[in-house]
Design a protein around this motif. Structure first.
Motif, mmCIF file in Angstrom:
data_model
loop_
_atom_site.group_PDB
_atom_site.id
_atom_site.type_symbol
_atom_site.label_atom_id
_atom_site.label_comp_id
_atom_site.label_asym_id
_atom_site.label_seq_id
_atom_site.Cartn_x
_atom_site.Cartn_y
_atom_site.Cartn_z
ATOM 1 N N GLY A 157 -9.165 6.804 -4.460
ATOM 2 C CA GLY A 157 -8.846 5.400 -4.235
ATOM 3 C C GLY A 157 -7.537 5.221 -3.490
ATOM 4 O O GLY A 157 -6.867 6.190 -3.133
ATOM 5 N N SER A 206 -4.968 1.255 -8.604
ATOM 6 C CA SER A 206 -5.767 2.036 -7.668
ATOM 7 C C SER A 206 -7.094 1.318 -7.456
ATOM 8 O O SER A 206 -7.742 0.908 -8.417
ATOM 9 N N ASP A 227 -3.086 7.237 -0.393
ATOM 10 C CA ASP A 227 -4.478 7.522 -0.705
ATOM 11 C C ASP A 227 -4.476 8.670 -1.699
ATOM 12 O O ASP A 227 -3.980 9.753 -1.391
ATOM 13 N N ASP A 228 -5.004 8.444 -2.920
ATOM 14 C CA ASP A 228 -4.988 9.508 -3.933
ATOM 15 C C ASP A 228 -6.280 10.329 -3.956
ATOM 16 O O ASP A 228 -6.509 11.092 -4.884
ATOM 17 N N VAL A 268 -3.792 3.443 -3.619
ATOM 18 C CA VAL A 268 -2.833 3.005 -4.622
ATOM 19 C C VAL A 268 -1.939 1.923 -4.019
ATOM 20 O O VAL A 268 -1.359 2.109 -2.941
ATOM 21 N N GLN A 292 1.527 -0.183 -10.617
ATOM 22 C CA GLN A 292 0.651 0.373 -9.602
ATOM 23 C C GLN A 292 -0.801 0.235 -10.028
ATOM 24 O O GLN A 292 -1.123 0.374 -11.209
ATOM 25 N N TYR A 312 0.863 -1.182 0.000
ATOM 26 C CA TYR A 312 0.000 0.000 0.000
ATOM 27 C C TYR A 312 0.898 1.229 0.000
ATOM 28 O O TYR A 312 1.772 1.365 0.864
ATOM 29 N N LYS A 349 -11.971 3.730 -2.886
ATOM 30 C CA LYS A 349 -12.083 3.726 -1.414
ATOM 31 C C LYS A 349 -13.336 3.026 -0.914
ATOM 32 O O LYS A 349 -13.312 2.341 0.098
#
Length: 186
Positions: free
Chosen positions: A79, A92, A75-76, A81, A90, A72, A95
């Motif tokens: 979602g 995503s 947090d973008d 990443v 990578q 992990y 959330k």
């Protein structure tokens, strides 16, 4: 395809185009009727748990999920990443699909991502994780009539009940199945 009576907890299967994991199974056979099979299942796409009823002759397709260790990252906003530690690819994940798991994820945590035909279904957490207490009430002396517990807030925002001897800025081990205190971290 297997008979529904052969399902066991932990098996993954497809029923009517939707993937499920069997959590529990109950077989009920009476003398004059067909066998009734009740399967408690988790929908792998939505995360919902439901009870399904089958008749003894119904068949389901057993599937195998791909599992990959990922880290992990951050947090973008929309979602979370994750990065494949071997290829550095990578992905995503929205959330809203990881609301419970978000309580136990901190940057650089290693988790198992489950996939079906390249589609990400979810995240498998370890049974227990170590988290830091960021805010904790002081212990009230003499308050030992009941199970002596107090509230503590962890670095992920999760609130847990901990014993009175646990202090602020201390690491504790938390069970990911129910979010309960397990022990102090060493």
């Amino acid at each position: 395809m297997i008979n529904v009576t052969e399902l066991r907890p932990g098996n993954t299967y497809v029923w009517e185009g939707t993937p499920y994991t069997c959590l529990d199974i109950d077989l009920n056979k009476t003398a004059m009727a067909k066998m009734k099979v009740k399967v408690k299942s988790k929908n792998l796409k939505t995360g919902a748990t439901l009870d399904m009823s089958f008749i003894g002759g119904d068949k389901v397709e057993v599937i195998h999920l791909d599992k990959k260790q990922m880290q992990y990252l951050y947090d973008d906003g929309d979602g979370l990443v994750f990065m494949d530690t071997e290829t550095y690819d990578q992905v995503s994940i929205p959330k809203e699909r990881l609301e419970w798991e978000l309580n136990f994820l901190k940057p650089e945590s290693i988790v198992t991502i489950t996939m079906l035909n390249g589609e990400i279904l979810g995240v498998e957490l370890p049974a227990k994780v170590t988290l830091l207490i960021t805010k904790c009430e002081p212990a009230v002396r003499g308050d030992t009539v009941n199970k002596a517990l107090k509230d503590a807030y962890l670095e992920t925002g999760l609130k847990v009940r901990v014993p009175l001897f646990v202090e602020n800025n201390e690491e504790i081990i938390v069970c990911t199945s129910d979010g309960s205190y397990d022990s102090r971290a060493k």
